[in-house]
Design a protein around this motif. Structure first.
Motif, PDB file in Angstrom:
ATOM      1  N   TRP A 116       2.790   1.715  -3.458  1.00 35.64           N
ATOM      2  CA  TRP A 116       1.949   2.173  -4.569  1.00 35.64           C
ATOM      3  C   TRP A 116       1.479   3.599  -4.351  1.00 35.64           C
ATOM      4  CZ3 TRP A 116       0.628   0.159  -9.298  1.00 35.64           C
ATOM      5  CH2 TRP A 116       1.142  -1.102  -9.585  1.00 35.64           C
ATOM      6  N   CYS A 117       1.147   3.960  -3.113  1.00 34.21           N
ATOM      7  CA  CYS A 117       0.734   5.343  -2.846  1.00 34.21           C
ATOM      8  C   CYS A 117       1.870   6.302  -3.138  1.00 34.21           C
ATOM      9  CB  CYS A 117       0.292   5.503  -1.390  1.00 34.21           C
ATOM     10  SG  CYS A 117      -1.320   4.808  -1.067  1.00 34.21           S
TER      11      CYS A 117
ATOM     12  N   VAL B 154      -5.688   8.026  -0.308  1.00 34.11           N
ATOM     13  CA  VAL B 154      -4.275   7.901   0.063  1.00 34.11           C
ATOM     14  C   VAL B 154      -4.076   8.351   1.503  1.00 34.11           C
ATOM     15  CG1 VAL B 154      -1.976   8.789  -0.388  1.00 34.11           C
ATOM     16  CG2 VAL B 154      -3.400   8.099  -2.283  1.00 34.11           C
TER      17      VAL B 154
ATOM     18  N   VAL C  68      -4.116  12.150  -9.026  1.00 30.45           N
ATOM     19  CA  VAL C  68      -4.025  12.390  -7.583  1.00 30.45           C
ATOM     20  C   VAL C  68      -5.310  13.046  -7.079  1.00 30.45           C
ATOM     21  CG1 VAL C  68      -2.698  13.561  -5.792  1.00 30.45           C
ATOM     22  CG2 VAL C  68      -1.523  12.526  -7.707  1.00 30.45           C
TER      23      VAL C  68
ATOM     24  N   THR D 231      -5.227   5.677   3.779  1.00 28.71           N
ATOM     25  CA  THR D 231      -4.266   4.580   3.739  1.00 28.71           C
ATOM     26  C   THR D 231      -3.047   4.903   4.599  1.00 28.71           C
ATOM     27  OG1 THR D 231      -5.010   4.120   1.490  1.00 28.71           O
ATOM     28  CG2 THR D 231      -2.979   3.078   2.195  1.00 28.71           C
ATOM     29  N   LEU D 232      -2.589   6.156   4.523  1.00 37.71           N
ATOM     30  CA  LEU D 232      -1.428   6.541   5.326  1.00 37.71           C
ATOM     31  C   LEU D 232      -1.738   6.422   6.810  1.00 37.71           C
ATOM     32  CD1 LEU D 232       0.139   9.628   3.570  1.00 37.71           C
ATOM     33  CD2 LEU D 232       0.712   7.226   3.394  1.00 37.71           C
TER      34      LEU D 232
ATOM     35  N   TRP E 123     -10.628   0.934  -1.654  1.00 39.59           N
ATOM     36  CA  TRP E 123     -10.156   1.484  -2.915  1.00 39.59           C
ATOM     37  C   TRP E 123     -11.138   1.231  -4.039  1.00 39.59           C
ATOM     38  CZ3 TRP E 123      -6.062   4.573  -4.342  1.00 39.59           C
ATOM     39  CH2 TRP E 123      -5.207   4.928  -3.301  1.00 39.59           C
TER      40      TRP E 123
ATOM     41  N   CYS F 241       4.919   9.765   0.501  1.00 40.96           N
ATOM     42  CA  CYS F 241       3.476   9.950   0.358  1.00 40.96           C
ATOM     43  C   CYS F 241       3.056  11.300   0.921  1.00 40.96           C
ATOM     44  CB  CYS F 241       2.721   8.880   1.124  1.00 40.96           C
ATOM     45  SG  CYS F 241       2.775   7.274   0.397  1.00 40.96           S
TER      46      CYS F 241
ATOM     47  N   CYS G 141       1.592   9.097  -6.003  1.00 45.03           N
ATOM     48  CA  CYS G 141       1.480  10.494  -5.576  1.00 45.03           C
ATOM     49  C   CYS G 141       2.699  11.316  -5.949  1.00 45.03           C
ATOM     50  CB  CYS G 141       1.297  10.585  -4.070  1.00 45.03           C
ATOM     51  SG  CYS G 141      -0.274   9.960  -3.571  1.00 45.03           S
TER      52      CYS G 141
ATOM     53  N   TYR H 230      -6.745  11.375  -3.614  1.00 47.41           N
ATOM     54  CA  TYR H 230      -5.922  11.848  -2.502  1.00 47.41           C
ATOM     55  C   TYR H 230      -6.539  11.584  -1.138  1.00 47.41           C
ATOM     56  CZ  TYR H 230      -8.555  16.194  -1.839  1.00 47.41           C
ATOM     57  OH  TYR H 230      -9.537  17.103  -1.576  1.00 47.41           O
TER      58      TYR H 230
ATOM     59  N   ALA I  26       0.830  -1.199   0.000  1.00 46.61           N
ATOM     60  CA  ALA I  26       0.000   0.000   0.000  1.00 46.61           C
ATOM     61  C   ALA I  26       0.867   1.252   0.000  1.00 46.61           C
ATOM     62  CB  ALA I  26      -0.925  -0.008   1.214  1.00 46.61           C
TER      63      ALA I  26
END
Lengths: 158, 158, 158
Positions: free
Chosen positions: A69-70, C14, C7, C17-18, C69, A123, A74, C11, A66
């Motif tokens: 890929w992010c 993402v 993006v 996910t972070l 996703w 990221c 980005c 975004y 994850a």
């Protein structure tokens, strides 16, 4: 042509993902071989060690995918794929070290923290650059990509 | 319209992913039911078997998803989604076989190797086709897609 | 400009996910600390509990990522990212509850079922909307997005 552009932006990430899948298959084969050995000779310790190493690697695998890929989507794919490759090398070392004798310095539960941290930073930089560009119209992507490319070389330092 | 094109290229992959998520939920429910049974009747063996089957399936799940999506994005989605569907059928069989009596032929640690190998091959072909197209300008994608579509039918052979 | 559009559409996903990766790192650190404690003081019960909670979370992690996703790409990212954030809060609660005393009501094997179900529904709606649009030319995406945005607020109800 549209599909060509998509592949253009991700092909390095796909290659690293493929290498990681091959590595997973290698790990799984090791576990299966030990599993079969165990049935005949009851070498529980070796099986447990391999199984534990495999499980630790597998636990961290979705997180790694994850983040890689992010970071690749980005910011830019080259440093992300490079960091991913370094991570795979670290993981290989970790797995081999785990299979060794217990008298050796046993590796802990975590590994590759530095690489994951680097990808996470990529990221965050990519997202904040996007937000800056959207709200203020200033685009620092060129500078950021150059810096990231240079910084990814620092991961080679052991 | 842009979002339409994106969904156009991935909708079969998304459908297979949804089916796999439903299957995961089915597996998890089985584990939870056995887990609750265990608290009252201490049937450890049944719980251990279901839990082990679930863990093996879950260990291989991120690898499967990554390979299927890469194959779908790099080459073409129809054979990738078809192979993914075959993988889900194999996984269902594996899980049900694992839950059966131990007197049966117990399935090993690995399963669906052929499907994963096929998807891996699709990725490699897709990437090398992209690199050929980029550096030499020759595009074999049409031929490759036709061959892949035909080859994916071979997965049906047991 | 093309990369900017990509993006733009992802975004929020993402960012969630972070956050989930940071949470994974937090969980892994907890496990590692207990693992080191275990070597010196043999507190097996605390280690087992943390390890079990971490494993249950990690088992469900790829499923969650895939559904989030897919929902974000097929329908719209804002409600998907919001539901993902709710899931992370639920997971944090689950993990902390698991680490507590066994006298407490122990959480089961599953958690966040409602959020996963909501995301799954979003995927199905998105895919069926796409198929309707493709075959009949009718586009209900505007209405569906408005309804989804409103419905995602219902997840806040405990």
């Amino acid at each position: 042509m549209d599909s060509f552009t998509v592949v253009e932006n991700i092909y390095l990430l796909v290659i690293v993902t493929l290498i990681s899948v091959l590595q997973n298959a290698f790990f799984a084969q090791k576990v299966e071989r030990e599993c079969n050995c165990q049935n005949t000779k009851t070498q529980t310790s070796a099986f447990e060690r391999v199984s534990c190493a495999n499980r630790n690697c597998m636990d961290a695998y979705p997180t790694f995918l994850a983040v890689m890929w992010c970071a690749g989507l980005c910011l830019s794919q080259a440093p992300a794929a490079f960091a991913g490759f370094i991570y795979l090398v670290v993981r290989q070392k970790y797995f081999v070290g785990y299979m060794g004798q217990t008298s050796q310095s046993t590796p802990g539960y975590l590994f590759g923290k530095r690489v994951i941290f680097f990808l996470l930073l990529m990221c965050i930089v990519g997202i904040s650059n996007f937000l800056l560009m959207r709200h203020y119209g200033s685009d620092y992507k060129e500078y950021v990509e150059t810096i990231t490319n240079a910084a990814s070389a620092l991961l080679l330092i052991p």
